[in-house]
Design a protein around this motif. Structure first.
Motif: not given
Length: 904
Positions: A149, A496, A499-500, A503, A506, A509, A551, A556, A890
């Motif tokens: 990763d 999981d 993500t935004s 990128g 805040s 999870p 998101y 996604a 998460r």
């Protein structure tokens, strides 16, 4: 998909101890010998060591144990963490020439990925695949998942810095100043308020940037004027036309998506190269959407249409002029013939033959429409309607052998032709020879058509499925649909990877998981975020809208659906469901949509305005792909797109379709792409079978009334390389399937189209001959299409909101509805699969199933599901299921915390 047991050939190929390996093993005894042997064979096959005993196939362990002369059961006592296993790993690495990944190796791998992969591919999972392939090529043992990763993230970051520096260097100081000014000033409030009540993206947006970000509204004069203002604002920046000429389109699209959701205050925090690149991508894509169209053609035959458009443009502001001036040269094109010839020309009061301006414009635009459809005329700077030569892979010649190998096609056109001709001959011969014994088939000369095929007799009805479904309801009661989705989310960890888009972000999870789940439910049921926000879960409408915007991108949502599908495949019991299928059924569903929408069209077959959702569903009722298409879009292209791009672990080798799939061009392209097209044949009485060889009129006497001319094999051979080039373009995604097939319409004069039709006619003849001969194939096609009918029924229950009508005029909102509907249906199938397996694990229920019951057993049922009512969400309340999957970190955290954030 559930792992298929290894057959003897696979065991022999991958798990046989070779002579040099036997020498290594011979010095060890007992469990250490067996443990070393299975580690060695696993490493030679996968380029890494197994993480634990569960990764080793049981049949492989048995096979290796017999060679090592050690009982397979002794492997349970092998120490997977001690000094012995480390010593064994070092020996195996040394024997195979592999090494552990050092710091220097990691740096080289990062540099390789940044230079050769991440410049074109921004999806971390795909970059990871390339990383593992590179490790194997360099004889490097793959790093740990966490280290992988970090390498991938570093490569993506380095590539982005390189790209943004390159793009920003192409801009003049004046360009940069104008772009930066778009986000300068305004309120400095940050809209990242997801943790304390949400916020509104772009609340501090200056008027110009706010206008550019806005999606088009309803079709009206006002919105047209607004879009013109946007175009003028974008053009005022003065971006070079070739700014992104060497950047992959999907990379530019990802930058545009980031710029669209980030507020100016967020954008101002980026380094200048990244900031101007993101905004330039947004401006560039908007300009391509809005720009005045410039038409071109690579075919001189269509030059008159281009000249006709130029004439129309010159007189656009000429007012109410009836005729073109007498001295004007009026281009003549084919569309002016036929019925139009009498009305294009008119005799004026002085007896002169004149060209009627309004009629000429209508004819010119109709000619343009027809030629755009087949891309004989194309649009400069467009994507979907671009120069068709740009659709083809530019490196085809350099990678010719690889491209042919990937399609499993011979380099020699003669070999391809011979294989196709031999298959035609074999199938026609079998049908001809079996004809006297086929009671359901009659081929004779008759006006209604030569072929007469009787319907297959009905299969025995399942008798016990209602009792099984009733048992499911008795054990788990009526389950809210939102709880079915929650259970699938918690068991698969499908959220999981979300993500935004920008990128950042805040949200914790567990909070993000709950809000994503509610947003997916709101879109999939078509009830909307406002209605779902009023439920018992503690999340406000603004908070849910923030998560949707920031998101839940289309990419996604697609990944979530794919992960649930893969989890379903993995969870399936082969004893209950049998071996994994390689066939899918596909068809479109018409969904009503608001009229004031550029994408809403009238559909003659369904008799109403709306859009189409094209589905791919495998034989056990799991949707593996969905796509939103226009009513006039090619369903053949949609079928191919789904079969090639579904993204799940399923290997699609066959596709059942309704009558839209019987097109000859569809048969041709699927032959080249290596999967079988299995359509329901409409008006089969009129179908003609092509002859494989010329000059043999007496061949196949039983089939003569249904036979027609021979296939033109010489045309196929001449255009073989070009056909492979188009198939490669579809495989490698240099162009969409629809863009490729648009060239191959009956309005086109393209020589490759004619060759592709001949391949399709040959392949269709092969299929029809098999279909007529085999009752099992006829039933198989019907059963496959029945799965689609069941899927459509489930969708009508799930998407109950607003009477099933799509309320949004925005294309991205419509697409999100389709994707979330697929997620909900997949979650329903996943949880039902686990429920059925729990029931059928008990012998009294398993023994109840008859062959007819097993044939009709499906996890797509909803008698025990409640899709309506108030949406109450409690992440801590779980369904009592014996089958369990290990959740991701998460989701595990979210399940543990439940609603703890509300108490906080």
């Amino acid at each position: 998909m559930a792992r298929t047991p290894l057959d003897l050939d696979e065991l022999v190929e991958h798990w046989t101890l070779l002579k040099d390996e036997q020498a290594l093993v011979s010095g060890k005894r007992g469990v250490t010998r067996l443990g070393f042997a299975v580690l060695l064979k696993f490493y030679t096959q996968y380029g890494r060591f197994p993480r634990n005993r569960a990764e080793l196939p049981g049949e492989a362990v048995e096979f290796v144990a017999r060679q090592a002369q050690v009982p397979a059961s002794e492997l349970e006592s092998y120490d997977w963490t001690g000094r012995t296993v480390e010593y064994h790993r070092a020996q195996i690495r040394g024997h195979l020439g592999f090494r552990e990944c050092s710091v220097a190796d990691a740096e080289k791998l990062t540099a390789y990925l940044a230079e050769h992969v991440a410049l074109k591919e921004r999806r971390s999972e795909q970059v990871r695949v390339e990383l593992l392939a590179r490790c194997r090529a360099e004889n490097i043992e793959p790093p740990t998942p966490g280290r992988c990763d970090r390498i991938v993230a570093a490569a993506l970051r380095a590539a982005e810095e390189s790209l943004t520096a390159r793009i920003s260097s192409r801009l003049t100081a004046e360009n940069v100043e104008r772009i930066v000014a778009l986000v300068a000033g305004g309120a400095d409030e940050d809209d990242d308020a997801g943790t304390d009540g949400g916020g509104t993206e772009g609340v501090d947006a200056p008027p110009v940037l706010g206008k550019i970000k806005e999606a088009p509204g309803n079709v009206s004069l006002e919105t047209m004027l607004t879009e013109i203002d946007k175009l003028l604002a974008v053009r005022a920046i003065g971006l070079p036309r070739d700014l992104f000429i060497d950047v992959a389109p999907k990379v530019v699209a990802s930058w545009q998506a980031r710029a669209a959701v980030e507020s100016p205050s967020h954008l101002r925090t980026h380094p200048v190269p990244l900031r101007v690149t993101l905004l330039a991508a947004l401006l560039h894509e908007r300009e391509r959407e809005l720009d005045v169209l410039e038409f071109r053609s690579s075919n001189h035959a269509h030059r008159p249409v281009i000249e006709a458009l130029a004439l129309v443009a010159r007189y656009a502001n000429a007012g109410n002029t009836t005729y073109y001036p007498l001295g004007e040269t009026v281009p003549v094109h084919k569309a002016m013939g036929g019925d139009w010839a009498e009305v294009v020309h008119r005799t004026d009061k002085r007896g002169r033959r004149r060209v009627v301006r309004m009629v000429y414009e209508v004819v010119a635009f109709q000619a343009l429409r027809d030629q755009l459809k087949c891309k004989e005329i194309w649009v400069v700077g467009a994507d979907k309607w671009r120069n068709p030569d740009e659709d083809l892979p530019q490196d085809f010649e350099a990678r010719r052998a690889e491209n042919y190998r990937e399609l499993r096609k011979p380099l020699d056109a003669a070999v391809f032709v011979d294989e196709l001709r031999e298959q035609m001959t074999a199938e026609l011969t079998l049908l001809n020879d079996k004809m006297p014994k086929l009671s359901w088939l009659d081929i004779a000369e008759r006006k209604s058509g030569a072929i007469r095929l009787t319907t297959a007799e009905s299969q025995p009805e399942p008798r016990n499925l209602r009792r099984i479904k009733a048992e499911v309801q008795r054990r788990w009661g009526i389950v809210p649909l939102v709880d079915m989705l929650k259970e699938a989310v918690l068991r698969t960890g499908c959220l999981d990877a979300v993500t935004s888009v920008s990128g950042g972000g805040s949200l914790s999870p567990e909070v993000l998981a709950e809000r994503l789940l509610l947003v997916i439910y709101a879109y999939g049921t078509n009830t909307g975020i406002k209605a779902v926000a009023s439920g018992g879960h503690g999340h406000t409408e603004d908070e849910l809208r923030y998560v949707r915007r920031r998101y839940l991108s289309a990419e996604a949502a697609r990944a979530i659906a794919v992960q649930i599908a893969n989890a379903t495949f993995a969870a399936r019991s082969t004893e209950l469901w049998g071996q994994g299928s390689t066939a899918v059924a596909s068809d479109s569903t018409h969904v009503r949509a608001y009229d004031q929408n550029l994408f809403t069209e009238w559909h003659s077959r369904y008799g109403g305005r709306g859009v189409l959702i094209y589905w791919h569903v495998e034989k056990k009722s799991l949707a593996i792909h969905s796509q939103l298409i226009n009513c006039t879009a090619s369903e053949v292209a949609a079928m191919i797109e789904g079969a090639m791009r579904h993204g799940t672990t399923m290997d699609v080798e066959a596709n059942y379709t309704d009558s839209h799939g019987q097109s000859e061009i569809g048969f041709g392209i699927t032959r080249l792409l290596n999967f079988d097209l299995l359509p329901r044949i409409k008006r089969i009485n009129k179908v003609k079978l092509y002859r494989p060889v010329a000059g043999e009129p007496d061949a196949y006497p039983q089939l003569t009334p249904a036979l027609t001319r021979p296939i033109r094999w010489e045309l196929i051979a001449q255009q073989y390389d070009q056909m492979i080039k188009y198939a490669t373009a579809i495989r490698t995604r240099t162009a969409s399937t629809e863009a490729i097939l648009r060239r191959f319409t009956r309005n086109a004069s393209h020589p490759t189209y004619a060759a592709m039709l001949e391949v399709g006619r040959a392949q269709k003849t092969i299929f029809v001959a098999r279909y007529l001969r085999l009752r099992d194939l006829q039933r198989e096609v019907e059963e496959g299409l029945n799965v689609m009918e069941s899927s459509n029924g489930a969708n009508s229950v799930i998407a109950y909101g607003k009477g099933g009508e799509i309320a949004s005029n925005r294309r991205d909102e419509q697409e999100m509805f389709v994707l979330c509907l697929r997620i909900l249906q997949s979650a329903l199938v996943y949880v039902n699969t686990l429920m059925l397996q729990d029931v059928m694990d008990e012998p009294e229920w398993a023994d109840l199933l008859t062959p007819a019951d097993r044939r009709g057993l499906t996890p797509l049922f909803w008698s025990h599901v409640r899709p309506y009512g108030e949406v109450n969400l409690n992440m801590a309340a779980r369904l009592n299921l014996a089958s369990a999957s290990v959740p991701g970190p998460r989701i595990a955290e979210a399940a543990g915390h439940g609603l703890a954030h509300q108490a906080a």
